[in-house]
Design a protein around this motif. Structure first.
Motif, PDB file in Angstrom:
ATOM      1  N   MET A   1       0.844  -1.166   0.000  1.00 28.53           N
ATOM      2  CA  MET A   1       0.000   0.000   0.000  1.00 28.53           C
ATOM      3  C   MET A   1       0.897   1.240   0.000  1.00 28.53           C
ATOM      4  SD  MET A   1      -3.256   0.894   2.241  1.00 28.53           S
ATOM      5  CE  MET A   1      -2.837   1.420   3.841  1.00 28.53           C
ATOM      6  N   ASN A   2       0.622   2.132  -0.946  1.00 30.40           N
ATOM      7  CA  ASN A   2       1.391   3.359  -1.079  1.00 30.40           C
ATOM      8  C   ASN A   2       0.637   4.485  -0.383  1.00 30.40           C
ATOM      9  OD1 ASN A   2       3.142   5.321  -1.782  1.00 30.40           O
ATOM     10  ND2 ASN A   2       2.654   5.298  -3.975  1.00 30.40           N
ATOM     11  N   ASP A   3       1.051   4.809   0.813  1.00 25.08           N
ATOM     12  CA  ASP A   3       0.381   5.847   1.612  1.00 25.08           C
ATOM     13  C   ASP A   3       1.201   7.121   1.551  1.00 25.08           C
ATOM     14  OD1 ASP A   3      -1.353   7.137   3.272  1.00 25.08           O
ATOM     15  OD2 ASP A   3      -0.692   6.122   5.091  1.00 25.08           O
ATOM     16  N   THR A   4       0.730   8.113   0.792  1.00 24.74           N
ATOM     17  CA  THR A   4       1.464   9.368   0.640  1.00 24.74           C
ATOM     18  C   THR A   4       0.852  10.506   1.446  1.00 24.74           C
ATOM     19  OG1 THR A   4       0.164   9.925  -1.302  1.00 24.74           O
ATOM     20  CG2 THR A   4       2.243   8.750  -1.666  1.00 24.74           C
ATOM     21  N   ARG A   5      -0.064  10.155   2.323  1.00 21.56           N
ATOM     22  CA  ARG A   5      -0.664  11.198   3.155  1.00 21.56           C
ATOM     23  C   ARG A   5       0.349  11.694   4.166  1.00 21.56           C
ATOM     24  NH1 ARG A   5      -5.762   8.276   5.436  1.00 21.56           N
ATOM     25  NH2 ARG A   5      -4.171   6.706   5.625  1.00 21.56           N
ATOM     26  N   PRO A   6       0.297  12.985   4.505  1.00 17.60           N
ATOM     27  CA  PRO A   6       1.255  13.484   5.499  1.00 17.60           C
ATOM     28  C   PRO A   6       0.938  12.941   6.891  1.00 17.60           C
ATOM     29  CG  PRO A   6      -0.262  15.209   4.839  1.00 17.60           C
ATOM     30  CD  PRO A   6      -0.535  14.032   3.956  1.00 17.60           C
ATOM     31  N   VAL A   7       1.969  12.682   7.652  1.00 14.73           N
ATOM     32  CA  VAL A   7       1.806  12.139   8.990  1.00 14.73           C
ATOM     33  C   VAL A   7       1.454  13.255   9.964  1.00 14.73           C
ATOM     34  CG1 VAL A   7       2.950  10.906  10.855  1.00 14.73           C
ATOM     35  CG2 VAL A   7       3.382  10.258   8.491  1.00 14.73           C
ATOM     36  N   ASN A   8       2.182  14.352   9.908  1.00 16.06           N
ATOM     37  CA  ASN A   8       1.945  15.494  10.788  1.00 16.06           C
ATOM     38  C   ASN A   8       1.511  16.682   9.939  1.00 16.06           C
ATOM     39  OD1 ASN A   8       2.743  14.178  13.165  1.00 16.06           O
ATOM     40  ND2 ASN A   8       4.888  14.496  12.638  1.00 16.06           N
ATOM     41  N   LEU A   9       0.285  17.122  10.134  1.00 15.82           N
ATOM     42  CA  LEU A   9      -0.204  18.266   9.386  1.00 15.82           C
ATOM     43  C   LEU A   9       0.255  19.552  10.058  1.00 15.82           C
ATOM     44  CD1 LEU A   9      -3.889  17.239   8.643  1.00 15.82           C
ATOM     45  CD2 LEU A   9      -1.997  17.317   7.047  1.00 15.82           C
ATOM     46  N   ASP A  10       0.697  20.501   9.251  1.00 17.87           N
ATOM     47  CA  ASP A  10       1.030  21.818   9.763  1.00 17.87           C
ATOM     48  C   ASP A  10      -0.266  22.629   9.771  1.00 17.87           C
ATOM     49  OD1 ASP A  10       2.207  24.141  10.578  1.00 17.87           O
ATOM     50  OD2 ASP A  10       3.082  24.612   8.630  1.00 17.87           O
ATOM     51  N   LEU A  11      -0.898  22.721  10.936  1.00 18.30           N
ATOM     52  CA  LEU A  11      -2.205  23.357  11.032  1.00 18.30           C
ATOM     53  C   LEU A  11      -2.164  24.851  10.721  1.00 18.30           C
ATOM     54  CD1 LEU A  11      -3.644  21.558  14.178  1.00 18.30           C
ATOM     55  CD2 LEU A  11      -4.074  21.076  11.767  1.00 18.30           C
ATOM     56  N   MET A  12      -1.002  25.469  10.851  1.00 17.59           N
ATOM     57  CA  MET A  12      -0.901  26.896  10.549  1.00 17.59           C
ATOM     58  C   MET A  12      -0.881  27.170   9.045  1.00 17.59           C
ATOM     59  SD  MET A  12      -1.334  27.898  13.338  1.00 17.59           S
ATOM     60  CE  MET A  12      -0.867  29.170  14.424  1.00 17.59           C
ATOM     61  N   SER A  13      -0.622  26.152   8.246  1.00 17.65           N
ATOM     62  CA  SER A  13      -0.590  26.351   6.798  1.00 17.65           C
ATOM     63  C   SER A  13      -1.949  26.079   6.152  1.00 17.65           C
ATOM     64  CB  SER A  13       0.476  25.459   6.168  1.00 17.65           C
ATOM     65  OG  SER A  13       0.104  24.101   6.291  1.00 17.65           O
ATOM     66  N   ILE A  14      -2.894  25.553   6.899  1.00 14.57           N
ATOM     67  CA  ILE A  14      -4.218  25.252   6.359  1.00 14.57           C
ATOM     68  C   ILE A  14      -5.063  26.514   6.413  1.00 14.57           C
ATOM     69  CG2 ILE A  14      -6.322  23.911   6.688  1.00 14.57           C
ATOM     70  CD1 ILE A  14      -4.574  21.705   7.894  1.00 14.57           C
ATOM     71  N   LYS A  15      -5.632  26.904   5.271  1.00 15.34           N
ATOM     72  CA  LYS A  15      -6.473  28.094   5.215  1.00 15.34           C
ATOM     73  C   LYS A  15      -7.927  27.656   5.295  1.00 15.34           C
ATOM     74  CE  LYS A  15      -7.163  32.271   2.433  1.00 15.34           C
ATOM     75  NZ  LYS A  15      -8.048  32.842   3.325  1.00 15.34           N
ATOM     76  N   LEU A  16      -8.568  28.018   6.397  1.00 18.06           N
ATOM     77  CA  LEU A  16      -9.967  27.652   6.589  1.00 18.06           C
ATOM     78  C   LEU A  16     -10.868  28.552   5.756  1.00 18.06           C
ATOM     79  CD1 LEU A  16      -9.988  27.180  10.459  1.00 18.06           C
ATOM     80  CD2 LEU A  16     -10.036  25.405   8.728  1.00 18.06           C
ATOM     81  N   PRO A  17     -11.988  28.031   5.264  1.00 20.44           N
ATOM     82  CA  PRO A  17     -12.935  28.892   4.558  1.00 20.44           C
ATOM     83  C   PRO A  17     -13.608  29.863   5.528  1.00 20.44           C
ATOM     84  CG  PRO A  17     -13.758  26.645   4.700  1.00 20.44           C
ATOM     85  CD  PRO A  17     -12.379  26.636   5.258  1.00 20.44           C
ATOM     86  N   LEU A  18     -14.169  30.915   4.976  1.00 19.98           N
ATOM     87  CA  LEU A  18     -14.801  31.960   5.775  1.00 19.98           C
ATOM     88  C   LEU A  18     -15.929  31.407   6.640  1.00 19.98           C
ATOM     89  CD1 LEU A  18     -13.859  34.827   5.733  1.00 19.98           C
ATOM     90  CD2 LEU A  18     -15.687  35.394   4.175  1.00 19.98           C
ATOM     91  N   SER A  19     -16.674  30.468   6.111  1.00 21.17           N
ATOM     92  CA  SER A  19     -17.782  29.895   6.883  1.00 21.17           C
ATOM     93  C   SER A  19     -17.270  29.124   8.096  1.00 21.17           C
ATOM     94  CB  SER A  19     -18.642  28.990   6.000  1.00 21.17           C
ATOM     95  OG  SER A  19     -17.847  27.977   5.420  1.00 21.17           O
TER      96      SER A  19
END
Length: 126
Positions: A1-19
């Motif tokens: 199985m090729n798992d390319t998902r990131p292990v640790n997400l950088d939450l400061m780089s995620i841009k949340l939508p306005l809602s």
């Protein structure tokens, strides 16, 4: 199985939508209101003890920066909470539910919330 998902997400780089921002702020303002009501209930109990305690409380409210800041924060949270609650009620009735109009009403909610913060500041500080 090729798992390319990131292990640790950088939450400061995620841009949340306005809602999402409007919804998170609605929940945060609810917590601030509950804590504020607990403090205000204690202040009410103190103010109703005697005329002297009431006079002492009004003198504290007039001159203390931290007390004014607390009142301003409580009123700001209450104002934003009311605006965001109306937004949620409108959306619960079936309006502004698609992505584009949901972003628009969330932007309007944040704008009106900022206006409530300014009005609360004017009420407390002027």
């Amino acid at each position: 199985m090729n798992d390319t998902r990131p292990v640790n997400l950088d939450l400061m780089s995620i841009k949340l939508p306005l809602s999402a921002l409007a919804s998170i702020l609605h929940r945060v303002s609810a917590v601030i209101i509950w804590v504020g009501f607990a403090v205000l209930l204690a202040v009410l109990c103190y103010a109703t003890r005697s005329e002297e305690s009431f006079q002492e409380l009004t003198a504290t409210l007039d001159g203390n920066f931290l007390v004014k800041f607390f009142v301003w924060g409580f009123l700001s949270a209450l104002g934003y909470y009311c605006v965001a609650t109306v937004k949620h009620l409108v959306q619960d009735m079936g309006f502004f539910e698609d992505k584009q109009s949901g972003q628009a009403i969330s932007g309007a909610t944040l704008g009106l919330g900022a206006l409530m913060v300014i009005l609360a500041g004017a009420l407390v500080w002027l």
